[in-house]
Design a protein around this motif. Structure first.
Motif, PDB file in Angstrom:
ATOM      1  N   CYS A 236      39.040 -66.637  35.696  1.00  0.00           N
ATOM      2  CA  CYS A 236      38.445 -66.178  36.936  1.00  0.00           C
ATOM      3  C   CYS A 236      38.856 -67.267  38.027  1.00  0.00           C
ATOM      4  CB  CYS A 236      36.845 -66.171  36.741  1.00  0.00           C
ATOM      5  SG  CYS A 236      36.568 -64.759  35.749  1.00  0.00           S
ATOM      6  N   ILE A 237      39.135 -66.774  39.119  1.00  0.00           N
ATOM      7  CA  ILE A 237      39.534 -67.676  40.366  1.00  0.00           C
ATOM      8  C   ILE A 237      38.840 -67.106  41.493  1.00  0.00           C
ATOM      9  CG2 ILE A 237      41.915 -68.359  39.381  1.00  0.00           C
ATOM     10  CD1 ILE A 237      43.236 -66.109  41.044  1.00  0.00           C
ATOM     11  N   GLY A 238      38.543 -68.087  42.309  1.00  0.00           N
ATOM     12  CA  GLY A 238      37.948 -67.714  43.651  1.00  0.00           C
ATOM     13  C   GLY A 238      37.609 -68.794  44.551  1.00  0.00           C
ATOM     14  N   VAL A 239      36.617 -68.227  45.468  1.00  0.00           N
ATOM     15  CA  VAL A 239      36.286 -69.020  46.719  1.00  0.00           C
ATOM     16  C   VAL A 239      34.841 -68.877  47.156  1.00  0.00           C
ATOM     17  CG1 VAL A 239      36.566 -69.516  49.125  1.00  0.00           C
ATOM     18  CG2 VAL A 239      38.878 -68.981  47.802  1.00  0.00           C
ATOM     19  N   VAL A 240      34.197 -70.180  47.265  1.00  0.00           N
ATOM     20  CA  VAL A 240      32.880 -69.955  47.855  1.00  0.00           C
ATOM     21  C   VAL A 240      33.042 -70.725  49.439  1.00  0.00           C
ATOM     22  CG1 VAL A 240      31.743 -70.081  45.886  1.00  0.00           C
ATOM     23  CG2 VAL A 240      32.086 -72.090  46.890  1.00  0.00           C
ATOM     24  N   ALA A 241      32.145 -70.274  50.394  1.00  0.00           N
ATOM     25  CA  ALA A 241      32.199 -70.602  51.466  1.00  0.00           C
ATOM     26  C   ALA A 241      30.855 -70.762  52.294  1.00  0.00           C
ATOM     27  CB  ALA A 241      33.308 -69.737  52.587  1.00  0.00           C
TER      28      ALA A 241
END
Length: 339
Positions: A236-241
């Motif tokens: 799983c790959i991703g971004v939080v902002a």
């Protein structure tokens, strides 16, 4: 302190972020680009035994470069790292990047997931499509973007289900916004025993991933890898902002805490087969920034806690919104309310 999902319930609820996506249906793979309106502070946390990344060393607090220009997420395993080159080329044409010797050098950290075994045609005649897809994703960047079979999640799998791109946001009563985007492609299971409910259900807002109810108390878990994962992929790959003002050190804490969201949504997680990578970005527009060190530390803890919830929700949304692909059925085809 109260709150609710943001207007779109997407990563782009954080002001200043657009998301672009492109895919190749024959290859059954794609690219997702997180494109801030201006250069932003960022950091990263990487888990599991099989990561594939680019430019992540620059995100360590001690590294010279303090801001990045975009994040590239891609399928394709090692071939997918080419996506960042397409994004870099697009940014350079816009004159965006780290200024050096009268030129600009776009800084584009990237991460990839494994989707090579999903039945798509990976026998590309010339070169892998990911550089082209990275450029195309930048061209398509928008605030309101697709979930499920889109971008880096186009060919993703989640056990015996189709995986995909998921996103979720949270806006607190005081205006703080935290959001996440995840390409859900885990080797572990997103469903509890009996395959009737998502592990992430306790954090669901409304019926954003079906309103199926929670895994029954005491149901336990199978600690073996799901046999059906062999037909899919992993990582799983991703971004939080967030809209808070944070530096790279604080963002590293946020990315670390956000990984707990994967643990809330997937069992097992961070296995030797996974390369779970979460980036954290700060796009400061919030007026509630604390003025003292203790307050700043409490804010980091608060944002990290919300980010973990958003990551868990994003994983389940990515699976719930996915459509069937090849041998992988959609969650909506096989999941029904508990009862």
């Amino acid at each position: 302190m109260g709150g609710a999902p943001g207007r779109l319930n997407l990563l782009s609820d954080v002001p200043g972020i657009r998301v672009g996506q492109a895919h190749d249906a024959v290859v059954r793979s794609g690219v997702t680009v997180i494109l801030p309106d201006a250069r932003v502070a960022a950091s990263v946390d990487v888990r599991g035994g099989g990561p594939g990344t680019r430019e992540t060393d620059l995100l360590q607090p001690q590294a010279m470069v303090q801001q990045i220009d975009a994040i590239a997420l891609a399928g394709g395993s090692v071939f997918g790292l080419d996506a960042a080159s397409g994004v870099t080329h697009w940014l350079a044409r816009q004159g965006r990047g780290f200024p050096v010797h009268g030129m600009v050098a776009p800084i584009v950290p990237a991460a990839i997931l494994f989707d090579l075994g999903n039945g798509g045609n990976k026998d590309w005649p010339d070169e892998p499509p990911y550089r082209r897809l990275g450029f195309a994703a930048c061209e398509a960047a928008t605030e309101d973007f697709a979930l499920g079979n889109a971008g880096a999640g186009y060919g993703a799998a989640a056990g015996r289900l189709k995986g995909g791109i998921g996103s979720a946001s949270w806006q607190a009563a005081d205006g703080l916004i935290v959001a996440a985007l995840v390409a859900a492609n885990p080797v572990g299971s997103v469903l509890g025993p009996g395959n009737k409910a998502f592990w992430a259900a306790p954090w669901e807002c409304g019926a954003e991933f079906g309103g199926l109810g929670c895994v029954p108390a005491g149901a336990g878990a199978d600690h073996e890898l799901p046999p059906e994962s062999r037909i899919g992929g992993h990582t799983c790959i991703g971004v939080v902002a967030t809209n808070a003002r944070l530096d790279k050190t604080a963002l590293r804490h946020i990315a670390t805490m956000a990984q707990d969201g994967l643990a809330r949504a997937i069992r097992p997680v961070h296995t030797p087969f996974d390369g779970d990578t979460l980036f954290a970005l700060a796009l400061p527009s919030w007026a509630g920034q604390p003025g003292d060190e203790a307050g700043a530390a409490r804010l980091v803890a608060r944002i990290g806690s919300i980010a973990a919830d958003c990551v868990a929700r994003a994983v389940a949304r990515g699976v719930w919104e996915a459509e069937p692909l090849g041998a992988l059925p959609a969650a909506k085809q096989i999941l029904h309310p508990l009862g």
